[in-house]
Design a protein around this motif. Structure first.
Motif, short mmCIF file in Angstrom:
data_model
loop_
_atom_site.label_atom_id
_atom_site.label_comp_id
_atom_site.label_asym_id
_atom_site.label_seq_id
_atom_site.Cartn_x
_atom_site.Cartn_y
_atom_site.Cartn_z
N ARG A 95 -10.75 19.38 1.97
CA ARG A 95 -9.29 19.49 2.05
C ARG A 95 -8.66 18.17 1.60
O ARG A 95 -8.98 17.11 2.14
CB ARG A 95 -8.87 19.83 3.48
CG ARG A 95 -7.35 20.00 3.65
CD ARG A 95 -6.99 20.39 5.07
NE ARG A 95 -7.57 21.68 5.42
CZ ARG A 95 -7.00 22.86 5.15
NH1 ARG A 95 -5.82 22.90 4.53
NH2 ARG A 95 -7.59 23.98 5.49
N PRO A 107 -3.45 15.45 5.60
CA PRO A 107 -4.14 16.58 4.97
C PRO A 107 -3.16 17.67 4.55
O PRO A 107 -2.16 17.93 5.23
CB PRO A 107 -5.07 17.09 6.08
CG PRO A 107 -5.18 15.95 7.04
CD PRO A 107 -3.88 15.23 6.99
N LEU A 141 -3.08 24.81 1.63
CA LEU A 141 -4.15 24.85 0.64
C LEU A 141 -4.32 26.27 0.12
O LEU A 141 -4.45 27.22 0.89
CB LEU A 141 -5.45 24.33 1.26
CG LEU A 141 -6.64 24.15 0.32
CD1 LEU A 141 -6.30 23.22 -0.84
CD2 LEU A 141 -7.83 23.60 1.10
N ALA A 167 -3.05 22.40 -3.62
CA ALA A 167 -2.40 21.98 -2.38
C ALA A 167 -0.90 22.14 -2.60
O ALA A 167 -0.24 21.27 -3.19
CB ALA A 167 -2.77 20.54 -2.06
N ASP A 218 -9.80 25.28 7.39
CA ASP A 218 -11.14 24.70 7.27
C ASP A 218 -12.16 25.75 7.69
O ASP A 218 -11.99 26.46 8.69
CB ASP A 218 -11.27 23.47 8.16
CG ASP A 218 -10.41 22.31 7.70
OD1 ASP A 218 -9.86 22.40 6.59
OD2 ASP A 218 -10.28 21.33 8.46
N ILE A 251 -14.07 25.72 2.39
CA ILE A 251 -13.19 24.61 2.69
C ILE A 251 -13.81 23.71 3.76
O ILE A 251 -14.13 24.17 4.87
CB ILE A 251 -11.81 25.09 3.15
CG1 ILE A 251 -11.20 26.07 2.12
CG2 ILE A 251 -10.87 23.90 3.38
CD1 ILE A 251 -11.10 25.50 0.72
N PRO A 294 -10.91 17.51 5.95
CA PRO A 294 -10.58 16.31 5.18
C PRO A 294 -11.42 15.12 5.63
O PRO A 294 -11.84 15.04 6.79
CB PRO A 294 -9.10 16.08 5.47
CG PRO A 294 -8.88 16.74 6.80
CD PRO A 294 -9.79 17.94 6.81
#
Length: 405
Positions: free
Chosen positions: A163, A180, A184, A224, A368, A395, A398
């Motif tokens: 991410r 972050p 996304l 993003a 995520d 994913i 971050p």
């Protein structure tokens, strides 16, 4: 149509009519990269089967630079080896189960550019972001709009997507913050791989597309949206796009797609002479987007407004040169009907109408741990299916920012 003596399961992506190229390492030799061709559930080691040094390489670039005559000769040789039973004994030693090999990025990417060639996608985003203005920019129907990405962040299917972090603004009147991405997204696309370079200062004509482009890959241009929306005025996408672009490990030769060629939709106003096509280079490709195993969209590539030949001609119209390994992408593939958009921002109307997944959870944008899978196939006039493989990405959280000293 010829059949292969190699077992090809019904519905396989990789039939004798396809023969896509990739770069693999056999089991037990993790760094012995070489060029292979996929057939059924196997990959044929071309260095062993054909005895050519160009195939003992960690990328397709040297082979692709050979040009259309080399591509055609190789395809003919491989087709004969895999279809003639008398070749089976000698060739079988050079077949490896795909499940046992390692695959890597098939090309050394020279430059990467991405376009915005779907009218449905462009209008959808225009209506979301400019509800009181025109849905298309003034230039959109006169040229294929595009931007340059980062070649170094093109990754092969299966590579985790971290991410990204960056500046974003959570409300129109809020100050920007750094962190972050909270929005996304994915973009279902087709990528085109350049084999033959061109001279600096010499534009490539629309009609010369097949003299330069080797083949196609599935592509996911991860986006993003919050970082993108804050940075893109006045120069366009930058950090919101450049963190990762995933491609499939198999490059389908352009010649394998002859039966899938169709005309683009009527282009009005007619393109200027340097973008006018004398032969059709639209492609009837049926794509599919899955989120955590659930099909959420089926984008139709045949409805793309600008063809890849027009994209290539526009990209070089100022004299920009091509290099072996250049990759350019179509932009998000979206259709006019519900369930045919190639991005979450369209499917969820910028997050206001979340998708409900079978496990009861909902998604506006990616979380995520989410896994995205894009698949696709060409459709020929006789109804035969020619698969494009898959491109998958999961994913990852971050990476924590390093505090300043």
């Amino acid at each position: 149509m010829k059949a292969s003596w190699v077992p090809v399961p019904p519905g396989s992506d990789f039939t004798l009519a396809n023969l896509p190229y990739g770069v693999f390492a056999p089991a037990g030799t993790p760094q012995a990269w070489r060029v292979g061709v996929a057939i059924g559930k196997h990959v044929l080691d071309l260095a062993g089967a054909l005895g050519a040094e160009v195939f003992t390489a960690p990328s397709l670039n040297a082979f692709m630079a050979g040009g259309p005559s080399v591509w055609a000769d190789t395809r003919e040789q491989v087709t004969e080896l895999l279809s003639e039973p008398r070749s089976a004994r000698a060739v079988r030693a050079h077949l490896h189960p795909i499940a046992d090999v390692r695959l890597r990025l098939p090309i050394e990417v020279a430059d990467y550019a991405d376009f915005y060639a779907s009218e449905h996608h462009a209008r959808n985003l225009g209506r979301l972001f400019r509800p009181d203005g025109p849905s298309l920019p003034a230039n959109w129907k006169h040229l294929p709009v595009g931007y340059h990405g980062r070649a170094g962040t093109v990754i092969v299917s299966g590579t985790p997507v971290v991410r990204p972090t960056g500046q974003r603004r959570t409300a129109p009147d809020a100050a920007p913050s750094f962190g972050p991405s909270l929005r996304l997204d994915v973009e279902v696309e087709i990528g085109f791989v350049v084999g033959v370079p061109s001279a600096l200062g010499t534009p490539v004509a629309v009609g010369d597309f097949a003299q330069h482009v080797f083949g196609v890959v599935l592509l996911n241009d991860w986006s993003a949206r919050d970082i993108q929306s804050w940075e893109y005025v006045p120069l366009g996408p930058f950090l919101g796009k450049s963190f990762a672009t995933s491609i499939s490990p198999w490059v389908v030769p352009l010649s394998a797609l002859d039966g899938a060629r169709v005309s683009t939709p009527i282009q009005e106003p007619p393109p200027l002479p340097n973008l006018a096509e004398s032969e059709p280079w639209g492609l009837d490709l049926r794509l599919q987007l899955e989120l955590n195993g659930q099909i959420v969209s089926r984008p139709p590539y045949a409805q793309m407004y600008w063809s890849p030949a027009q994209m290539l001609a526009h990209m070089t119209s100022n004299g920009a040169s091509l290099r072996t390994g250049d990759l350019f992408a179509s932009g998000t593939v979206s259709g006019p009907d519900p369930g045919t958009s190639g991005s979450l921002i369209e499917l969820t109307r910028a997050g206001t109408e979340p998708l409900t997944l079978p496990d009861g959870t909902s998604r506006s944008y990616l979380l995520d741990g989410d896994t995205v899978r894009i698949t696709g196939a060409a459709c020929s006039p006789d109804g035969a299916r020619l698969g494009l493989g898959e491109v998958i990405g999961r994913i990852a959280p971050p990476i924590a920012s390093v505090p300043p000293k």
